[in-house]
Design an enzyme around this catalytic site. Sequence first.
Site, PDB file in Angstrom:
ATOM      1  N   ARG A 252       0.848  -1.196   0.000  1.00  0.00           N
ATOM      2  CA  ARG A 252       0.000   0.000   0.000  1.00  0.00           C
ATOM      3  C   ARG A 252       0.880   1.242   0.000  1.00  0.00           C
ATOM      4  O   ARG A 252       1.877   1.308   0.715  1.00  0.00           O
ATOM      5  CB  ARG A 252      -0.919   0.024   1.228  1.00  0.00           C
ATOM      6  N   ARG A 267       3.187   1.389  10.298  1.00  0.00           N
ATOM      7  CA  ARG A 267       2.531   1.660   9.016  1.00  0.00           C
ATOM      8  C   ARG A 267       3.580   1.707   7.908  1.00  0.00           C
ATOM      9  O   ARG A 267       4.245   2.710   7.699  1.00  0.00           O
ATOM     10  CB  ARG A 267       1.770   2.984   9.088  1.00  0.00           C
ATOM     11  N   GLU A 339      -4.985  -1.407  15.761  1.00  0.00           N
ATOM     12  CA  GLU A 339      -5.904  -2.246  15.005  1.00  0.00           C
ATOM     13  C   GLU A 339      -5.115  -3.379  14.352  1.00  0.00           C
ATOM     14  O   GLU A 339      -4.191  -3.136  13.579  1.00  0.00           O
ATOM     15  CB  GLU A 339      -6.611  -1.431  13.930  1.00  0.00           C
ATOM     16  N   SER A 342      -9.729  -6.128  10.886  1.00  0.00           N
ATOM     17  CA  SER A 342     -11.053  -5.608  10.562  1.00  0.00           C
ATOM     18  C   SER A 342     -11.846  -6.755   9.963  1.00  0.00           C
ATOM     19  O   SER A 342     -11.434  -7.316   8.941  1.00  0.00           O
ATOM     20  CB  SER A 342     -10.965  -4.449   9.555  1.00  0.00           C
ATOM     21  N   ARG A 381       1.777  -5.216  13.316  1.00  0.00           N
ATOM     22  CA  ARG A 381       1.275  -4.692  14.589  1.00  0.00           C
ATOM     23  C   ARG A 381       1.241  -5.744  15.680  1.00  0.00           C
ATOM     24  O   ARG A 381       1.361  -5.409  16.870  1.00  0.00           O
ATOM     25  CB  ARG A 381      -0.094  -4.048  14.371  1.00  0.00           C
TER      26      ARG A 381
END
Length: 413
Positions: A252, A267, A339, A342, A381
Amino acid sequence: MIDIRFIRENTETVRQALIARNDVAPLDLILEIDVERRALISAQEELNRAKKEAARSSHGESSGGGRELRDQAKALDDKLREIDNKLADLLLQIPNIPQPSVPIGKSEDDNVVVRSWQEPQVFSFTPKPHWELGEKLGIIDFDRGVKLSGTRFYILKGLGARLERAIINLMLDMHTREGHYNEIYPPWMVKREVMTASGNLPKFAENLYHDDTDDIWFVPTAEVPLTSLHAGEILDGNLLPLRYAAYTACFRREKMSAGKDTRGIKRGHQFDKVELYKLTRPECSEQEHEMMLADVEQVCQRLGLAYRIKVLCTADISFSSSKTYDVEVWAPGCQEWLEVSSCSNCKDFQARRAGIRFRPEPDSKPEYVHTLNGSGLALPRIVIALLENYQQPDGSIIVPSALRIFMHTDIIS
């Protein structure tokens, strides 16, 4: 994708959903083009009747009138094809409709915590952030990562690299050998139509890595290839649900988070993830959603990480989702909830884009499946949470018992 008939018959529902999502999709233009399209179809049907009448006359097909009707029909066909393509492109910009149980909100601040597991541990010393721990232990190298690939890249070395691999192995084993998922190893580069089917194109093109020569896209998540695994197929309803687990690297650009979380490994442009994916009957998708969330929670519990579950509000759910739960673990060195998953129910939104249907009974009319996806779990993470939660006063890291069979050690020092 939302069915144009649903939009036509439930315009106010779609409009309110866009408002709740803070989205500016071109709903009015879609409705305007839909009216034009239906008028063209009516004109086309009328012209076809006229052509049949002309053909029945003695000189219909050879007369100038017959040729004129054929020219008009061709012009209508061309115009309708143009309108169909334009409408299809616009429909790709409409996000999914949130479920009634999704809280209305304007930002991530309106997400709602629904439950938690264990309290964050209290340290007898001030816990360090993972970037300090990793560098001092020699398991994370930020400088050489930047030297090789630029900002937001890093290198895992020695027991750091082994830790990453151990977590991936644990998750795959839990979901496949202990659980009910079928392991898939998909390509990490996909065609444009595959990226479109998942809902990443056209909306998120700027956040994706793309090879212009071959028009091939690097996956931002294994959800993308898993969505199209059965594209264009009509499945046997007796085989549903289909449950898949896949490990991939994910790529990404992180343009939407420019300037955020620039320190550490939280990130990056490349990261690892084990993805869970389901194709279900519509009446089973909500139950399967809760089961997927429970599967994700089991991984956090096996690793001994305190976590909380949030249901995302309308402004924070993803483009393709109708309802999403986020799983967040506590990172004491960063002093924040991270997080790590999801879990989303997309209902028939992705299935319509990918053309995935099933027959409820052998001779029944095909229906669209419902699709669900969830991280089970996302790295790095989890690496952050493990380093920071299992750190000792001397800077060493205790390896959780669940990982020792893969790590071949009980401490990183």
